[in-house]
Motif scaffolding. Structure first.
Motif, PDB file in Angstrom:
ATOM      1  N   ARG A  88       4.398   1.891  -3.704  1.00  0.00           N
ATOM      2  CA  ARG A  88       3.572   2.497  -2.661  1.00  0.00           C
ATOM      3  C   ARG A  88       2.799   1.423  -1.893  1.00  0.00           C
ATOM      4  O   ARG A  88       2.718   1.469  -0.662  1.00  0.00           O
ATOM      5  N   LEU A 111       5.145  -0.208   0.475  1.00  0.00           N
ATOM      6  CA  LEU A 111       5.463   0.701   1.585  1.00  0.00           C
ATOM      7  C   LEU A 111       4.347   0.747   2.621  1.00  0.00           C
ATOM      8  O   LEU A 111       4.593   1.042   3.786  1.00  0.00           O
ATOM      9  N   LEU A 146       7.195  -5.201   4.214  1.00  0.00           N
ATOM     10  CA  LEU A 146       8.401  -4.471   4.614  1.00  0.00           C
ATOM     11  C   LEU A 146       9.276  -5.330   5.518  1.00  0.00           C
ATOM     12  O   LEU A 146      10.492  -5.402   5.330  1.00  0.00           O
ATOM     13  N   VAL A 187      10.923   5.038   5.610  1.00  0.00           N
ATOM     14  CA  VAL A 187       9.746   4.504   4.910  1.00  0.00           C
ATOM     15  C   VAL A 187       8.782   5.648   4.590  1.00  0.00           C
ATOM     16  O   VAL A 187       8.261   5.753   3.476  1.00  0.00           O
ATOM     17  N   HIS A 198       7.733   6.958   0.920  1.00  0.00           N
ATOM     18  CA  HIS A 198       6.326   7.065   0.512  1.00  0.00           C
ATOM     19  C   HIS A 198       6.064   8.444  -0.081  1.00  0.00           C
ATOM     20  O   HIS A 198       5.413   8.567  -1.124  1.00  0.00           O
TER      21      HIS A 198
END
Length: 56
Positions: free
Chosen positions: A23, A26, A32, A45, A49
């Motif tokens: 998490r 993300l 990322l 994405v 999540h």
């Protein structure tokens, strides 16, 4: 374009060991991007999540 599962797998391969780590990645745009996840993957994405948030 990557799927949510592709993104989760990439993050795990990069060393994330639990939902909290996934998490956090993300939610980190620079992380990322370093993994090759771009703006075109934004929808995946967000789905990743959601998936991870329900696992925790």
């Amino acid at each position: 374009m990557k799927t949510a599962q592709d993104i989760i797998d990439l993050i795990k391969e990069a060393g994330a060991e639990d939902a909290q780590s996934i998490r956090a990645t993300l939610e980190d745009g620079a992380a990322l991007l370093a993994l090759g996840i771009t703006d075109e993957d934004q929808e995946a994405v967000e789905l990743a999540h959601d998936l991870i948030s329900h696992e925790a």
